[in-house]
Design a protein around this motif. Structure first.
Motif, mmCIF file in Angstrom:
data_model
loop_
_atom_site.group_PDB
_atom_site.id
_atom_site.type_symbol
_atom_site.label_atom_id
_atom_site.label_comp_id
_atom_site.label_asym_id
_atom_site.label_seq_id
_atom_site.Cartn_x
_atom_site.Cartn_y
_atom_site.Cartn_z
ATOM 1 N N GLY A 179 -7.926 9.397 -1.300
ATOM 2 C CA GLY A 179 -7.823 8.583 -2.513
ATOM 3 C C GLY A 179 -6.441 8.667 -3.144
ATOM 4 O O GLY A 179 -5.855 7.652 -3.526
ATOM 5 N N LYS A 180 -5.911 9.885 -3.234
ATOM 6 C CA LYS A 180 -4.567 10.056 -3.792
ATOM 7 C C LYS A 180 -3.518 9.428 -2.891
ATOM 8 O O LYS A 180 -2.563 8.817 -3.356
ATOM 9 N N TYR A 181 -3.697 9.614 -1.585
ATOM 10 C CA TYR A 181 -2.751 9.043 -0.633
ATOM 11 C C TYR A 181 -2.725 7.517 -0.757
ATOM 12 O O TYR A 181 -1.659 6.906 -0.786
ATOM 13 N N LEU A 182 -3.895 6.911 -0.842
ATOM 14 C CA LEU A 182 -3.985 5.455 -0.968
ATOM 15 C C LEU A 182 -3.394 4.979 -2.289
ATOM 16 O O LEU A 182 -2.654 3.981 -2.328
ATOM 17 N N THR A 183 -3.666 5.689 -3.363
ATOM 18 C CA THR A 183 -3.109 5.329 -4.667
ATOM 19 C C THR A 183 -1.586 5.403 -4.656
ATOM 20 O O THR A 183 -0.907 4.493 -5.147
ATOM 21 N N ASN A 184 -1.048 6.466 -4.074
ATOM 22 C CA ASN A 184 0.409 6.603 -3.997
ATOM 23 C C ASN A 184 1.025 5.503 -3.138
ATOM 24 O O ASN A 184 2.101 4.983 -3.459
ATOM 25 N N ALA A 185 0.360 5.142 -2.047
ATOM 26 C CA ALA A 185 0.870 4.084 -1.176
ATOM 27 C C ALA A 185 0.876 2.738 -1.907
ATOM 28 O O ALA A 185 1.827 1.956 -1.786
ATOM 29 N N LEU A 186 -0.174 2.462 -2.678
ATOM 30 C CA LEU A 186 -0.225 1.206 -3.436
ATOM 31 C C LEU A 186 0.833 1.179 -4.532
ATOM 32 O O LEU A 186 1.452 0.144 -4.791
ATOM 33 N N LYS A 187 1.067 2.324 -5.171
ATOM 34 C CA LYS A 187 2.119 2.399 -6.192
ATOM 35 C C LYS A 187 3.490 2.165 -5.572
ATOM 36 O O LYS A 187 4.338 1.482 -6.154
ATOM 37 N N LYS A 188 3.712 2.709 -4.381
ATOM 38 C CA LYS A 188 4.993 2.515 -3.696
ATOM 39 C C LYS A 188 5.179 1.045 -3.317
ATOM 40 O O LYS A 188 6.275 0.491 -3.485
ATOM 41 N N THR A 189 4.113 0.407 -2.828
ATOM 42 C CA THR A 189 4.185 -1.018 -2.493
ATOM 43 C C THR A 189 4.501 -1.838 -3.736
ATOM 44 O O THR A 189 5.344 -2.735 -3.697
ATOM 45 N N ASN A 190 3.861 -1.510 -4.844
ATOM 46 C CA ASN A 190 4.116 -2.223 -6.094
ATOM 47 C C ASN A 190 5.554 -2.025 -6.561
ATOM 48 O O ASN A 190 6.215 -2.969 -7.000
ATOM 49 N N SER A 191 6.056 -0.801 -6.438
ATOM 50 C CA SER A 191 7.434 -0.550 -6.872
ATOM 51 C C SER A 191 8.434 -1.303 -5.995
ATOM 52 O O SER A 191 9.454 -1.792 -6.496
ATOM 53 N N LEU A 192 8.132 -1.437 -4.701
ATOM 54 C CA LEU A 192 9.013 -2.216 -3.828
ATOM 55 C C LEU A 192 8.994 -3.699 -4.214
ATOM 56 O O LEU A 192 10.034 -4.363 -4.191
ATOM 57 N N GLN A 193 7.830 -4.202 -4.586
ATOM 58 C CA GLN A 193 7.736 -5.598 -5.026
ATOM 59 C C GLN A 193 8.524 -5.816 -6.316
ATOM 60 O O GLN A 193 9.257 -6.803 -6.454
ATOM 61 N N LEU A 194 8.387 -4.890 -7.254
ATOM 62 C CA LEU A 194 9.105 -5.015 -8.526
ATOM 63 C C LEU A 194 10.616 -4.914 -8.329
ATOM 64 O O LEU A 194 11.381 -5.644 -8.970
ATOM 65 N N GLU A 195 11.041 -4.036 -7.427
ATOM 66 C CA GLU A 195 12.469 -3.904 -7.136
ATOM 67 C C GLU A 195 13.013 -5.184 -6.503
ATOM 68 O O GLU A 195 14.118 -5.627 -6.832
ATOM 69 N N SER A 196 12.231 -5.792 -5.632
ATOM 70 C CA SER A 196 12.649 -7.050 -5.015
ATOM 71 C C SER A 196 12.793 -8.152 -6.067
ATOM 72 O O SER A 196 13.769 -8.917 -6.054
ATOM 73 N N GLU A 197 11.841 -8.214 -6.988
ATOM 74 C CA GLU A 197 11.930 -9.205 -8.067
ATOM 75 C C GLU A 197 13.148 -8.951 -8.955
ATOM 76 O O GLU A 197 13.830 -9.890 -9.374
ATOM 77 N N ARG A 198 13.425 -7.687 -9.231
ATOM 78 C CA ARG A 198 14.586 -7.346 -10.053
ATOM 79 C C ARG A 198 15.881 -7.746 -9.348
ATOM 80 O O ARG A 198 16.789 -8.320 -9.966
ATOM 81 N N GLN A 199 15.955 -7.473 -8.062
ATOM 82 C CA GLN A 199 17.143 -7.849 -7.287
ATOM 83 C C GLN A 199 17.324 -9.366 -7.261
ATOM 84 O O GLN A 199 18.444 -9.867 -7.387
ATOM 85 N N ASN A 200 16.229 -10.112 -7.129
ATOM 86 C CA ASN A 200 16.305 -11.572 -7.138
ATOM 87 C C ASN A 200 16.796 -12.095 -8.488
ATOM 88 O O ASN A 200 17.585 -13.045 -8.548
ATOM 89 N N ALA A 201 16.320 -11.475 -9.565
ATOM 90 C CA ALA A 201 16.759 -11.902 -10.898
ATOM 91 C C ALA A 201 18.242 -11.618 -11.091
ATOM 92 O O ALA A 201 18.972 -12.449 -11.661
ATOM 93 N N LEU A 202 18.700 -10.464 -10.616
ATOM 94 C CA LEU A 202 20.123 -10.143 -10.730
ATOM 95 C C LEU A 202 20.974 -11.089 -9.884
ATOM 96 O O LEU A 202 22.072 -11.485 -10.290
ATOM 97 N N LEU A 203 20.465 -11.468 -8.720
ATOM 98 C CA LEU A 203 21.195 -12.415 -7.873
ATOM 99 C C LEU A 203 21.287 -13.774 -8.546
ATOM 100 O O LEU A 203 22.351 -14.412 -8.544
ATOM 101 N N ALA A 204 20.186 -14.213 -9.160
ATOM 102 C CA ALA A 204 20.180 -15.503 -9.846
ATOM 103 C C ALA A 204 21.127 -15.494 -11.048
ATOM 104 O O ALA A 204 21.719 -16.524 -11.386
ATOM 105 N N ALA A 205 21.286 -14.346 -11.671
ATOM 106 C CA ALA A 205 22.185 -14.237 -12.820
ATOM 107 C C ALA A 205 23.639 -14.069 -12.388
ATOM 108 O O ALA A 205 24.538 -14.077 -13.226
ATOM 109 N N GLY A 206 23.868 -13.887 -11.090
ATOM 110 C CA GLY A 206 25.232 -13.743 -10.595
ATOM 111 C C GLY A 206 25.793 -12.350 -10.743
ATOM 112 O O GLY A 206 27.004 -12.156 -10.705
ATOM 113 N N ARG A 207 24.954 -11.354 -10.899
ATOM 114 C CA ARG A 207 25.414 -9.978 -11.107
ATOM 115 C C ARG A 207 25.481 -9.166 -9.813
ATOM 116 O O ARG A 207 25.917 -8.027 -9.840
ATOM 117 N N ILE A 208 25.019 -9.744 -8.706
ATOM 118 C CA ILE A 208 25.059 -9.042 -7.426
ATOM 119 C C ILE A 208 26.036 -9.761 -6.508
ATOM 120 O O ILE A 208 25.958 -10.975 -6.333
#
Length: 100
Positions: free
Chosen positions: A32-61
């Motif tokens: 259960g803990k392993y699965l929860t940690n894996a889902l949190k990691k997947t979510n953090s990767l998705q959020l990081e990708s969205e953040r990178q896309n927003a920075l690219l759209a703003a011209g900061r990358i």
């Protein structure tokens, strides 16, 4: 009919080296803990990708490869999560089809 959770006890192993040293047993993480940690990691990767896309759209990358790599990491993690979910659902359906 009430279904109870599986009670799994972790296997404890002790190793002794030929030098007389003993290794401390590692803390066993339950599924259960392993699965929860894996889902949190997947979510953090998705959020990081969205953040990178927003920075690219703003011209900061300036290096677009960072955005592409973040998007690919998030995509691979999401695909793996979906495949695991599909396998779990398939296994559950197979168990439910079993005749008792």
């Amino acid at each position: 009919m009430e279904i109870e959770a599986l009670q799994m006890t972790p296997v404890s192993m002790h190793a002794t080296s030929h030098l007389g040293e003993t290794q401390e047993p590692k803390e066993v993480e339950n599924f259960g803990k392993y699965l929860t940690n894996a889902l949190k990691k997947t979510n953090s990767l998705q959020l990081e990708s969205e953040r990178q896309n927003a920075l690219l759209a703003a011209g900061r990358i300036e290096d677009v490869s960072q955005v592409v790599i973040a998007a690919q990491k998030a995509n691979i993690a999401l695909q793996l999560t979906l495949q695991l979910r599909n396998k779990a659902v398939s296994a559950y359906q197979e168990i439910m089809r079993m005749q008792v």
